[in-house]
Design an enzyme around this catalytic site. Structure first.
Site, PDB file in Angstrom:
ATOM      1  CB  ALA A   7     -16.007 -54.263  19.679  1.00  0.00           C
ATOM      2  CG  HIS A  27     -15.858 -59.207  18.889  1.00  0.00           C
ATOM      3  ND1 HIS A  27     -17.047 -59.229  19.549  1.00  0.00           N
ATOM      4  CD2 HIS A  27     -15.234 -58.431  19.517  1.00  0.00           C
ATOM      5  CE1 HIS A  27     -16.967 -58.236  20.544  1.00  0.00           C
ATOM      6  NE2 HIS A  27     -15.998 -57.861  20.637  1.00  0.00           N
TER       7      HIS A  27
END
Length: 261
Positions: A118, A214
């Protein structure tokens, strides 16, 4: 392909009509799931519930089935000489698993590819390590309800949170062990850089978040970097960022393209 959950299903849909790559065999968890997946993928793909039932030796194997699949499927495949790509990177935080995988790969003269998943920047972290890394920090922020089914549910009333709440702070090994389905990113970053025990991790449940966010920060001889990805989750699984599936497709395509990046 090992596994046919949200990630595996997305990968299959995108490349099923690809002229260069073909998924010919799928291994799933049990016989009941086998029949269900077979109906979805059609008769041109063989679906089995054990690797011993595979009719042909695979050229390349993608694992996207969860941690248990590494022991049951990936280790014997590597030992037999089959190159494997891993999505469940957090499993390497388990005692001895990384060493077992490396030993099996050496035995079979095979290669293990760890998917970037990701996030981006793994190439930069990995390169910076050769000059010297001083600190690597990862912060994972997800919608509060995305943490249902994890230890956070026992510690916090996730559905009632009114503000962003830190549910974990520690190192990447601890994060991967406690949150195996949510901390693959932290484990991947750690293995690329300072290691599982020296990569700092913060996990946040945020009721206002609509994406999986993130953030990577690093300092070293190379200088400093900070990168943030605001990733949309897969519709089938809010714990997983859609970019995870796309990074897998890129890695598979790179195996057959004459020029790769």
């Amino acid at each position: 392909m090992i596994g046919f959950g949200a990630i595996g299903c997305t990968v299959f849909k995108v490349i099923k009509n690809d002229a260069e790559v073909r998924i010919s065999q799928i291994v799933v968890h049990n016989e009941e799931m086998r029949a269900e997946v077979q109906a979805k993928v059609g008769d041109n793909v063989v679906v089995v519930s054990r690797i011993s039932d595979l009719p042909q030796r695979p050229e390349f194997v993608l694992e996207c089935a969860g941690h248990a699949a590494l022991t049951a499927c990936v280790l014997p495949l590597l030992a037999s000489g089959v190159d494997c790509a891993l999505v469940s990177i957090g499993a390497l935080a388990s005692d001895g698993m990384q060493e077992k995988l490396e030993a099996a790969a050496r035995q079979g003269k095979a290669t293990i590819t760890l998917m970037s998943g990701a996030i981006g920047g793994i190439d930069a972290i990995s390169a910076a390590k050769f000059g010297g890394l001083d600190e690597v920090l990862y912060t994972g922020r997800k919608p509060a309800l995305s943490w249902i089914g994890t230890p956070a549910e026992e510690l916090f009333k996730l559905a009632e949170l009114s503000e962003a709440t830190v549910i974990f702070r520690g190192n990447a090994r601890e994060a991967a062990q406690l949150y195996p389905k949510n901390a693959n990113v932290a484990a991947t970053l750690a293995i690329a850089g300072l290691g599982l025990d020296h990569t700092k991790v913060t996990l946040i449940a945020d009721p206002a978040a609509t994406q999986n966010i993130h953030t990577i920060e690093a300092r070293g001889v190379f200088g400093q970097m900070k990168m943030e990805i605001q990733g949309n989750p897969l519709p089938e699984n809010p714990k997983t960022s859609a970019l995870t599936a796309y990074s897998i497709i890129r890695a598979i395509k790179n195996r057959v393209r004459p020029v790769v990046i």
